[in-house]
Design an enzyme around this catalytic site. Structure first.
Site, mmCIF file in Angstrom:
data_model
loop_
_atom_site.group_PDB
_atom_site.id
_atom_site.type_symbol
_atom_site.label_atom_id
_atom_site.label_comp_id
_atom_site.label_asym_id
_atom_site.label_seq_id
_atom_site.Cartn_x
_atom_site.Cartn_y
_atom_site.Cartn_z
ATOM 1 N N GLU A 25 -5.072 -3.473 -6.585
ATOM 2 C CA GLU A 25 -3.935 -2.556 -6.733
ATOM 3 C C GLU A 25 -3.360 -2.790 -8.115
ATOM 4 O O GLU A 25 -2.805 -3.853 -8.398
ATOM 5 C CB GLU A 25 -2.898 -2.815 -5.636
ATOM 6 C CG GLU A 25 -1.920 -1.669 -5.457
ATOM 7 C CD GLU A 25 -0.763 -1.700 -6.435
ATOM 8 O OE1 GLU A 25 -0.765 -0.872 -7.381
ATOM 9 O OE2 GLU A 25 0.121 -2.548 -6.279
ATOM 10 N N CYS A 29 5.417 -1.078 -9.736
ATOM 11 C CA CYS A 29 4.261 -0.260 -10.120
ATOM 12 C C CYS A 29 4.452 1.206 -9.760
ATOM 13 O O CYS A 29 3.783 2.077 -10.313
ATOM 14 C CB CYS A 29 2.992 -0.800 -9.475
ATOM 15 S SG CYS A 29 3.045 -0.836 -7.662
#
EC number: 1.2.1.32
Length: 487
Positions: free
Chosen positions: A253, A287
Protein backbone atom coordinates in the site's frame (compact mmCIF):
# COMPACT_ATOMS: atom_id res chain seq x y z
CA UNK A 1 12.00 1.15 30.67
CA UNK A 2 14.14 4.13 31.64
CA UNK A 3 17.32 4.55 29.65
CA UNK A 4 20.18 6.99 29.31
CA UNK A 5 19.48 10.31 30.97
CA UNK A 6 16.17 9.02 32.27
CA UNK A 7 14.73 8.89 28.74
CA UNK A 8 12.44 6.08 27.64
CA UNK A 9 14.38 3.15 26.16
CA UNK A 10 12.40 0.67 24.08
CA UNK A 11 13.20 -3.02 23.73
CA UNK A 12 12.44 -5.58 21.06
CA UNK A 13 9.66 -8.06 21.78
CA UNK A 14 10.65 -11.54 20.64
CA UNK A 15 9.22 -14.86 21.75
CA UNK A 16 7.05 -13.21 24.38
CA UNK A 17 9.96 -11.42 26.05
CA UNK A 18 11.39 -7.90 25.99
CA UNK A 19 15.01 -8.09 24.88
CA UNK A 20 17.62 -5.29 24.89
CA UNK A 21 19.60 -4.37 21.80
CA UNK A 22 23.32 -3.71 21.45
CA UNK A 23 22.75 -0.29 19.84
CA UNK A 24 20.02 2.33 19.85
CA UNK A 25 18.65 5.18 17.76
CA UNK A 26 17.52 8.57 19.04
CA UNK A 27 13.82 9.33 18.63
CA UNK A 28 12.71 12.96 18.57
CA UNK A 29 9.65 14.75 19.91
CA UNK A 30 8.31 16.50 16.78
CA UNK A 31 6.85 19.35 18.82
CA UNK A 32 10.20 20.35 20.36
CA UNK A 33 12.89 18.81 18.16
CA UNK A 34 14.42 17.21 21.26
CA UNK A 35 15.42 13.58 21.80
CA UNK A 36 12.92 11.97 24.12
CA UNK A 37 13.43 8.21 23.76
CA UNK A 38 15.77 5.56 22.37
CA UNK A 39 14.74 2.89 19.85
CA UNK A 40 16.59 -0.41 19.18
CA UNK A 41 18.80 -0.33 16.11
CA UNK A 42 18.18 -3.98 15.30
CA UNK A 43 19.67 -6.07 12.52
CA UNK A 44 20.05 -9.63 11.23
CA UNK A 45 20.68 -11.14 14.65
CA UNK A 46 17.37 -9.91 16.01
CA UNK A 47 15.52 -11.03 12.87
CA UNK A 48 16.96 -14.53 13.19
CA UNK A 49 15.75 -14.69 16.78
CA UNK A 50 12.30 -13.45 15.76
CA UNK A 51 12.05 -15.98 12.92
CA UNK A 52 12.98 -18.77 15.31
CA UNK A 53 10.30 -17.66 17.78
CA UNK A 54 7.65 -17.25 15.07
CA UNK A 55 8.51 -20.63 13.55
CA UNK A 56 8.20 -22.37 16.92
CA UNK A 57 4.84 -20.72 17.66
CA UNK A 58 3.25 -21.42 14.27
CA UNK A 59 2.15 -25.07 14.70
CA UNK A 60 0.27 -24.38 17.92
CA UNK A 61 -1.32 -21.10 16.87
CA UNK A 62 -2.33 -22.24 13.38
CA UNK A 63 -4.01 -25.34 14.79
CA UNK A 64 -6.31 -23.31 17.05
CA UNK A 65 -9.85 -22.88 15.82
CA UNK A 66 -11.02 -19.54 14.42
CA UNK A 67 -13.26 -19.24 17.47
CA UNK A 68 -10.28 -19.54 19.84
CA UNK A 69 -8.23 -17.02 17.90
CA UNK A 70 -11.21 -14.67 17.76
CA UNK A 71 -11.50 -14.69 21.55
CA UNK A 72 -7.84 -13.71 21.90
CA UNK A 73 -8.29 -10.79 19.50
CA UNK A 74 -11.37 -9.62 21.38
CA UNK A 75 -9.46 -9.65 24.68
CA UNK A 76 -6.63 -7.67 23.11
CA UNK A 77 -9.13 -5.11 21.80
CA UNK A 78 -10.58 -4.76 25.30
CA UNK A 79 -7.12 -4.18 26.81
CA UNK A 80 -6.24 -1.57 24.19
CA UNK A 81 -9.52 0.20 24.84
CA UNK A 82 -8.83 0.25 28.57
CA UNK A 83 -5.48 1.93 27.80
CA UNK A 84 -6.94 4.35 25.24
CA UNK A 85 -5.94 7.59 26.97
CA UNK A 86 -2.40 6.42 27.75
CA UNK A 87 -1.92 5.22 24.18
CA UNK A 88 -3.41 8.40 22.71
CA UNK A 89 -1.05 10.62 24.68
CA UNK A 90 1.93 8.51 23.66
CA UNK A 91 0.89 8.51 19.99
CA UNK A 92 0.42 12.27 19.98
CA UNK A 93 3.82 12.92 21.53
CA UNK A 94 5.64 10.39 19.38
CA UNK A 95 4.11 11.28 16.01
CA UNK A 96 3.24 14.97 16.41
CA UNK A 97 -0.47 14.52 15.68
CA UNK A 98 -3.02 16.32 17.82
CA UNK A 99 -4.20 14.62 20.98
CA UNK A 100 -7.75 15.02 19.70
CA UNK A 101 -7.00 13.01 16.56
CA UNK A 102 -5.19 10.32 18.54
CA UNK A 103 -8.12 10.04 20.96
CA UNK A 104 -10.89 10.04 18.37
CA UNK A 105 -9.32 8.28 15.37
CA UNK A 106 -5.98 6.49 15.80
CA UNK A 107 -6.45 4.50 18.99
CA UNK A 108 -10.19 3.79 18.57
CA UNK A 109 -9.44 2.48 15.08
CA UNK A 110 -6.65 0.25 16.46
CA UNK A 111 -9.18 -1.20 18.90
CA UNK A 112 -11.72 -1.64 16.11
CA UNK A 113 -9.19 -3.40 13.87
CA UNK A 114 -8.90 -6.28 16.36
CA UNK A 115 -12.65 -6.40 16.99
CA UNK A 116 -13.42 -6.33 13.28
CA UNK A 117 -11.11 -9.20 12.32
CA UNK A 118 -12.08 -11.14 15.46
CA UNK A 119 -15.59 -11.12 14.03
CA UNK A 120 -14.85 -11.50 10.31
CA UNK A 121 -12.67 -14.59 10.81
CA UNK A 122 -15.80 -16.42 11.99
CA UNK A 123 -17.78 -15.77 8.83
CA UNK A 124 -15.62 -16.84 5.90
CA UNK A 125 -17.00 -19.63 3.74
CA UNK A 126 -15.45 -22.10 1.32
CA UNK A 127 -16.42 -22.90 -2.27
CA UNK A 128 -17.95 -26.18 -3.35
CA UNK A 129 -19.05 -27.54 -6.73
CA UNK A 130 -20.28 -30.93 -7.96
CA UNK A 131 -19.61 -32.78 -11.22
CA UNK A 132 -22.37 -35.37 -11.11
CA UNK A 133 -21.52 -36.83 -14.51
CA UNK A 134 -18.04 -37.73 -13.18
CA UNK A 135 -19.13 -38.46 -9.63
CA UNK A 136 -16.86 -35.78 -8.19
CA UNK A 137 -17.18 -33.18 -5.47
CA UNK A 138 -14.79 -30.22 -5.44
CA UNK A 139 -14.28 -27.91 -2.48
CA UNK A 140 -11.75 -25.42 -1.19
CA UNK A 141 -10.01 -25.04 2.14
CA UNK A 142 -7.83 -22.19 3.34
CA UNK A 143 -4.86 -22.45 5.67
CA UNK A 144 -2.47 -19.91 7.19
CA UNK A 145 0.73 -19.41 5.23
CA UNK A 146 3.37 -19.15 7.95
CA UNK A 147 5.42 -16.18 9.14
CA UNK A 148 4.24 -12.78 7.94
CA UNK A 149 6.49 -9.72 7.75
CA UNK A 150 4.49 -6.59 8.58
CA UNK A 151 6.08 -3.20 7.93
CA UNK A 152 4.06 -0.16 8.96
CA UNK A 153 4.63 3.60 8.49
CA UNK A 154 5.05 6.56 10.82
CA UNK A 155 1.92 8.56 9.97
CA UNK A 156 -0.72 6.35 11.64
CA UNK A 157 1.52 4.16 13.79
CA UNK A 158 -0.73 1.91 15.90
CA UNK A 159 -3.71 2.34 13.54
CA UNK A 160 -1.89 0.79 10.56
CA UNK A 161 0.21 -1.69 12.55
CA UNK A 162 -2.93 -3.28 14.00
CA UNK A 163 -4.58 -3.18 10.56
CA UNK A 164 -1.91 -5.71 9.57
CA UNK A 165 -1.42 -7.72 12.78
CA UNK A 166 -5.13 -8.38 13.35
CA UNK A 167 -5.95 -10.18 10.07
CA UNK A 168 -2.59 -11.96 9.99
CA UNK A 169 -2.94 -13.62 13.39
CA UNK A 170 -6.71 -14.07 13.03
CA UNK A 171 -5.98 -16.25 10.00
CA UNK A 172 -3.51 -18.33 12.05
CA UNK A 173 -0.17 -16.89 10.96
CA UNK A 174 2.62 -15.77 13.25
CA UNK A 175 4.12 -12.35 12.60
CA UNK A 176 7.27 -10.27 12.76
CA UNK A 177 6.37 -6.60 12.71
CA UNK A 178 8.67 -3.67 12.05
CA UNK A 179 7.13 -0.31 12.92
CA UNK A 180 8.78 2.87 11.71
CA UNK A 181 11.82 3.78 13.77
CA UNK A 182 10.37 7.31 13.95
CA UNK A 183 7.22 6.19 15.78
CA UNK A 184 7.78 3.01 17.77
CA UNK A 185 6.38 3.79 21.22
CA UNK A 186 2.75 2.62 20.94
CA UNK A 187 3.81 -0.65 19.29
CA UNK A 188 6.11 -1.26 22.26
CA UNK A 189 3.28 -0.39 24.66
CA UNK A 190 0.96 -2.86 22.93
CA UNK A 191 3.49 -5.64 23.48
CA UNK A 192 2.88 -5.34 27.22
CA UNK A 193 -0.75 -6.34 26.63
CA UNK A 194 -0.21 -9.40 24.45
CA UNK A 195 0.36 -11.93 27.23
CA UNK A 196 -2.63 -10.60 29.20
CA UNK A 197 -4.79 -11.09 26.12
CA UNK A 198 -3.65 -14.70 25.77
CA UNK A 199 -1.41 -14.28 22.73
CA UNK A 200 1.11 -17.15 22.98
CA UNK A 201 4.85 -16.30 22.93
CA UNK A 202 6.20 -16.01 19.40
CA UNK A 203 2.87 -15.34 17.70
CA UNK A 204 3.54 -11.58 17.63
CA UNK A 205 7.16 -10.43 17.50
CA UNK A 206 8.06 -6.76 17.12
CA UNK A 207 11.56 -5.76 16.06
CA UNK A 208 12.50 -2.09 15.95
CA UNK A 209 15.01 -0.36 13.70
CA UNK A 210 15.65 1.10 10.28
CA UNK A 211 14.67 -0.22 6.88
CA UNK A 212 18.20 -0.79 5.54
CA UNK A 213 19.28 -2.78 8.62
CA UNK A 214 16.33 -4.67 10.03
CA UNK A 215 13.76 -4.23 7.26
CA UNK A 216 15.97 -5.71 4.55
CA UNK A 217 16.97 -8.61 6.79
CA UNK A 218 13.29 -9.34 7.39
CA UNK A 219 11.94 -9.17 3.83
CA UNK A 220 14.84 -11.16 2.38
CA UNK A 221 14.64 -13.99 4.93
CA UNK A 222 13.84 -17.28 3.16
CA UNK A 223 11.50 -18.45 5.95
CA UNK A 224 9.22 -15.40 5.69
CA UNK A 225 6.82 -16.06 2.77
CA UNK A 226 4.46 -13.10 3.31
CA UNK A 227 5.16 -9.36 3.27
CA UNK A 228 2.59 -6.66 3.97
CA UNK A 229 4.04 -3.17 3.59
CA UNK A 230 2.65 0.35 3.80
CA UNK A 231 4.99 3.17 2.83
CA UNK A 232 6.80 4.78 -0.08
CA UNK A 233 7.18 3.55 -3.64
CA UNK A 234 11.03 3.47 -3.57
CA UNK A 235 10.97 1.25 -0.49
CA UNK A 236 8.35 -0.99 -2.12
CA UNK A 237 10.59 -1.37 -5.17
CA UNK A 238 13.44 -2.46 -2.91
CA UNK A 239 11.18 -4.98 -1.16
CA UNK A 240 10.17 -6.42 -4.53
CA UNK A 241 13.83 -6.80 -5.52
CA UNK A 242 14.81 -8.54 -2.29
CA UNK A 243 11.79 -10.82 -2.17
CA UNK A 244 11.75 -11.82 -5.85
CA UNK A 245 14.23 -14.74 -5.54
CA UNK A 246 11.87 -16.37 -3.03
CA UNK A 247 8.59 -15.68 -4.92
CA UNK A 248 7.03 -14.15 -1.83
CA UNK A 249 3.44 -13.03 -1.54
CA UNK A 250 3.29 -9.21 -1.41
CA UNK A 251 0.74 -6.63 -0.33
CA UNK A 252 1.99 -3.09 -0.99
CA UNK A 253 0.00 0.00 0.00
CA UNK A 254 1.88 3.01 -1.32
CA UNK A 255 1.44 6.72 -1.94
CA UNK A 256 -1.11 8.90 -3.62
CA UNK A 257 -1.60 12.23 -5.36
CA UNK A 258 -5.27 12.37 -4.64
CA UNK A 259 -7.62 14.68 -6.57
CA UNK A 260 -10.81 16.36 -5.44
CA UNK A 261 -13.16 17.20 -8.31
CA UNK A 262 -15.65 19.92 -7.39
CA UNK A 263 -18.45 20.64 -9.84
CA UNK A 264 -20.48 23.85 -9.95
CA UNK A 265 -23.52 22.18 -8.39
CA UNK A 266 -21.57 21.03 -5.30
CA UNK A 267 -22.88 21.93 -1.86
CA UNK A 268 -20.04 24.25 -0.82
CA UNK A 269 -21.28 24.47 2.76
CA UNK A 270 -20.36 20.79 3.12
CA UNK A 271 -17.64 20.60 0.50
CA UNK A 272 -15.34 23.33 1.81
CA UNK A 273 -14.92 22.20 5.44
CA UNK A 274 -14.60 18.58 4.34
CA UNK A 275 -12.00 19.44 1.69
CA UNK A 276 -10.03 21.50 4.21
CA UNK A 277 -10.02 18.44 6.47
CA UNK A 278 -9.11 16.08 3.63
CA UNK A 279 -6.20 18.36 2.71
CA UNK A 280 -4.75 19.08 6.15
CA UNK A 281 -5.84 16.36 8.61
CA UNK A 282 -2.89 14.87 10.49
CA UNK A 283 -0.73 17.64 8.98
CA UNK A 284 -1.50 16.24 5.53
CA UNK A 285 0.39 13.10 6.52
CA UNK A 286 -2.25 10.60 5.41
CA UNK A 287 -1.91 8.70 2.14
CA UNK A 288 -5.57 9.52 1.44
CA UNK A 289 -5.22 13.30 1.85
CA UNK A 290 -6.30 15.59 -0.98
CA UNK A 291 -3.40 17.39 -2.65
CA UNK A 292 -4.97 18.46 -5.98
CA UNK A 293 -8.29 20.32 -6.00
CA UNK A 294 -10.00 20.82 -9.37
CA UNK A 295 -12.84 23.37 -9.19
CA UNK A 296 -15.25 24.12 -12.03
CA UNK A 297 -14.45 27.58 -13.37
CA UNK A 298 -17.89 29.11 -12.70
CA UNK A 299 -17.42 28.70 -8.93
CA UNK A 300 -13.62 28.81 -8.80
CA UNK A 301 -13.24 32.34 -7.37
CA UNK A 302 -15.91 31.85 -4.72
CA UNK A 303 -14.54 28.45 -3.72
CA UNK A 304 -10.97 29.73 -3.52
CA UNK A 305 -11.90 32.68 -1.32
CA UNK A 306 -13.91 30.56 1.10
CA UNK A 307 -11.41 27.70 1.09
CA UNK A 308 -8.47 29.96 1.99
CA UNK A 309 -10.52 31.60 4.73
CA UNK A 310 -11.37 28.17 6.16
CA UNK A 311 -7.75 26.98 5.92
CA UNK A 312 -6.59 30.03 7.84
CA UNK A 313 -9.06 29.16 10.59
CA UNK A 314 -7.27 25.88 11.27
CA UNK A 315 -5.22 26.18 14.43
CA UNK A 316 -1.66 24.88 14.35
CA UNK A 317 -0.60 24.18 17.91
CA UNK A 318 1.29 21.87 20.21
CA UNK A 319 -0.03 18.30 19.93
CA UNK A 320 -1.25 18.21 23.54
CA UNK A 321 -3.56 21.20 22.96
CA UNK A 322 -7.12 19.82 22.59
CA UNK A 323 -8.13 22.88 20.55
CA UNK A 324 -5.40 22.40 17.92
CA UNK A 325 -6.45 21.25 14.44
CA UNK A 326 -2.91 20.43 13.33
CA UNK A 327 0.21 19.42 15.23
CA UNK A 328 3.82 18.98 14.14
CA UNK A 329 5.23 17.18 11.12
CA UNK A 330 7.13 13.98 11.82
CA UNK A 331 10.75 15.14 11.49
CA UNK A 332 13.04 17.99 10.59
CA UNK A 333 14.04 16.27 7.35
CA UNK A 334 10.41 15.82 6.35
CA UNK A 335 9.56 19.44 7.19
CA UNK A 336 12.42 20.62 5.00
CA UNK A 337 11.26 18.34 2.18
CA UNK A 338 7.71 19.73 2.33
CA UNK A 339 9.01 23.31 2.43
CA UNK A 340 11.17 22.60 -0.62
CA UNK A 341 8.01 22.06 -2.68
CA UNK A 342 6.77 25.52 -1.72
CA UNK A 343 10.06 27.00 -2.93
CA UNK A 344 9.81 25.08 -6.21
CA UNK A 345 6.24 26.29 -6.71
CA UNK A 346 7.33 29.92 -6.27
CA UNK A 347 10.17 29.43 -8.74
CA UNK A 348 7.66 28.08 -11.27
CA UNK A 349 5.49 31.18 -10.90
CA UNK A 350 2.75 29.74 -8.69
CA UNK A 351 0.98 31.81 -6.04
CA UNK A 352 0.96 30.91 -2.35
CA UNK A 353 -2.35 32.21 -0.99
CA UNK A 354 -1.90 31.24 2.65
CA UNK A 355 0.38 29.34 4.94
CA UNK A 356 4.13 28.87 4.50
CA UNK A 357 5.91 32.18 3.91
CA UNK A 358 2.65 34.14 3.89
CA UNK A 359 1.14 33.90 7.37
CA UNK A 360 2.83 33.97 10.75
CA UNK A 361 3.04 30.85 12.87
CA UNK A 362 2.74 31.53 16.59
CA UNK A 363 4.22 28.92 18.92
CA UNK A 364 5.28 28.82 22.58
CA UNK A 365 9.03 29.41 23.17
CA UNK A 366 9.67 25.73 24.00
CA UNK A 367 8.23 24.66 20.64
CA UNK A 368 10.08 27.10 18.36
CA UNK A 369 12.40 24.30 17.22
CA UNK A 370 9.50 21.92 16.56
CA UNK A 371 8.52 20.77 13.09
CA UNK A 372 5.44 22.93 12.54
CA UNK A 373 3.97 24.35 9.35
CA UNK A 374 0.78 26.22 8.49
CA UNK A 375 -1.84 24.86 6.05
CA UNK A 376 -0.65 26.05 2.64
CA UNK A 377 -2.71 26.65 -0.50
CA UNK A 378 -1.07 26.98 -3.95
CA UNK A 379 -2.74 28.37 -7.08
CA UNK A 380 -1.70 29.32 -10.63
CA UNK A 381 0.15 26.04 -10.83
CA UNK A 382 0.52 23.96 -13.99
CA UNK A 383 -0.48 20.31 -14.14
CA UNK A 384 3.13 19.44 -15.04
CA UNK A 385 4.48 21.05 -11.86
CA UNK A 386 6.12 18.77 -9.31
CA UNK A 387 3.57 20.05 -6.80
CA UNK A 388 0.83 18.56 -8.99
CA UNK A 389 2.70 15.35 -9.82
CA UNK A 390 4.63 14.24 -6.74
CA UNK A 391 3.42 13.16 -3.32
CA UNK A 392 4.33 15.93 -0.87
CA UNK A 393 2.78 14.29 2.21
CA UNK A 394 2.34 17.51 4.13
CA UNK A 395 -0.18 20.32 4.70
CA UNK A 396 0.01 21.55 1.10
CA UNK A 397 -2.71 21.47 -1.55
CA UNK A 398 -3.04 22.95 -5.04
CA UNK A 399 -6.29 24.51 -6.32
CA UNK A 400 -6.85 24.84 -10.07
CA UNK A 401 -9.88 25.52 -12.33
CA UNK A 402 -11.40 23.25 -14.97
CA UNK A 403 -14.13 23.65 -17.59
CA UNK A 404 -15.59 20.30 -18.64
CA UNK A 405 -16.20 16.87 -17.18
CA UNK A 406 -14.09 15.14 -19.82
CA UNK A 407 -11.22 17.55 -19.26
CA UNK A 408 -11.10 17.14 -15.49
CA UNK A 409 -11.19 13.34 -15.66
CA UNK A 410 -8.18 13.36 -17.98
CA UNK A 411 -6.29 15.81 -15.76
CA UNK A 412 -7.15 14.03 -12.53
CA UNK A 413 -5.86 10.74 -13.98
CA UNK A 414 -2.67 12.32 -15.35
CA UNK A 415 -0.38 11.17 -12.52
CA UNK A 416 1.38 7.89 -11.78
CA UNK A 417 -0.64 7.35 -8.61
CA UNK A 418 -4.19 6.06 -8.23
CA UNK A 419 -5.06 5.68 -4.57
CA UNK A 420 -8.06 7.87 -3.73
CA UNK A 421 -10.26 10.64 -5.11
CA UNK A 422 -13.26 12.71 -4.06
CA UNK A 423 -16.08 13.99 -6.26
CA UNK A 424 -18.47 16.77 -5.25
CA UNK A 425 -21.72 17.21 -7.19
CA UNK A 426 -25.46 17.27 -6.67
CA UNK A 427 -26.00 15.32 -9.89
CA UNK A 428 -26.27 11.62 -9.04
CA UNK A 429 -25.70 10.51 -12.62
CA UNK A 430 -22.55 12.60 -12.87
CA UNK A 431 -21.26 11.29 -9.55
CA UNK A 432 -21.51 7.66 -10.73
CA UNK A 433 -20.16 8.46 -14.19
CA UNK A 434 -17.08 10.33 -12.96
CA UNK A 435 -16.35 7.87 -10.14
CA UNK A 436 -16.18 5.01 -12.65
CA UNK A 437 -13.74 6.89 -14.90
CA UNK A 438 -11.31 8.06 -12.22
CA UNK A 439 -8.26 5.81 -11.96
CA UNK A 440 -8.41 5.45 -8.19
CA UNK A 441 -8.87 2.47 -5.92
CA UNK A 442 -11.18 4.49 -3.67
CA UNK A 443 -13.57 7.24 -4.69
CA UNK A 444 -15.59 9.20 -2.13
CA UNK A 445 -18.48 11.29 -3.40
CA UNK A 446 -19.77 14.21 -1.33
CA UNK A 447 -17.74 12.94 1.65
CA UNK A 448 -14.24 11.84 2.67
CA UNK A 449 -12.70 9.04 4.72
CA UNK A 450 -15.88 7.13 5.44
CA UNK A 451 -14.56 3.57 5.55
CA UNK A 452 -16.33 0.21 5.31
CA UNK A 453 -13.76 -2.38 6.38
CA UNK A 454 -15.60 -5.22 4.64
CA UNK A 455 -14.78 -3.68 1.25
CA UNK A 456 -11.40 -3.57 -0.53
CA UNK A 457 -8.86 -0.88 0.33
CA UNK A 458 -5.95 -0.17 -2.00
CA UNK A 459 -4.77 1.74 -5.04
CA UNK A 460 -4.21 1.50 -8.77
CA UNK A 461 -1.05 2.16 -10.78
CA UNK A 462 1.94 3.13 -8.59
CA UNK A 463 -0.24 3.34 -5.49
CA UNK A 464 0.19 -0.30 -4.69
CA UNK A 465 -0.28 -3.99 -5.28
CA UNK A 466 -3.21 -5.89 -3.79
CA UNK A 467 -6.07 -4.91 -1.51
CA UNK A 468 -6.83 -5.00 2.21
CA UNK A 469 -10.18 -5.57 3.93
CA UNK A 470 -12.20 -8.43 5.40
CA UNK A 471 -12.19 -10.74 2.37
CA UNK A 472 -9.00 -9.43 0.74
CA UNK A 473 -6.87 -9.58 3.88
CA UNK A 474 -8.13 -13.10 4.66
CA UNK A 475 -7.23 -14.27 1.17
CA UNK A 476 -3.80 -12.65 1.38
CA UNK A 477 -2.94 -14.18 4.75
CA UNK A 478 -4.08 -17.69 3.74
CA UNK A 479 -3.35 -20.20 1.00
CA UNK A 480 -6.25 -21.81 -0.82
CA UNK A 481 -6.32 -25.49 -1.70
CA UNK A 482 -8.80 -27.24 -4.01
CA UNK A 483 -9.73 -30.77 -2.99
CA UNK A 484 -11.47 -33.20 -5.35
CA UNK A 485 -13.25 -36.28 -4.01
CA UNK A 486 -14.50 -38.96 -6.43
CA UNK A 487 -17.37 -40.97 -5.04
Amino acid sequence: MAGRGGLLMLENFIGGKFLPCSSYLDSYDPSTGEVYCHVPNSGKEEIEAAVEAARAAFPGWSSRSPQERSQVLQRLADLLEQSLEELAQAESKDQGKTITLARTMDIPRAVHNFRFFASSILHHTSECTQMDHLGCLHYTVRAPVGIAALISPWNLPLYLLTWKIAPAIAAGNTVIAKPSELTSVTAWMMCRLLEKAGVPPGVVNIVFGTGPRVGEALVSHPEVPLISFTGSQPTAERIMQLSAPHCKKLSLELGGKNPAVIFEDANLAECIPTTVRSSFANQGEICLCTSRIFVQRSIYSEFLKRFVEAARMWKVGIPSDPSADMGALISKAHLEKVRSYIKKARMEGAQILCGEGVDKLNLPPRNQAGYFMLPTVITDVKDESCCMKEEIFGPVTCVVPFDSEEEVIQRANNVKYGLAATVWSGNVGRVHRVAKKLQSGLVWTNCWLIRELNLPFGGMKSSGVGREGAKDSYEFFTEVKTITVKH
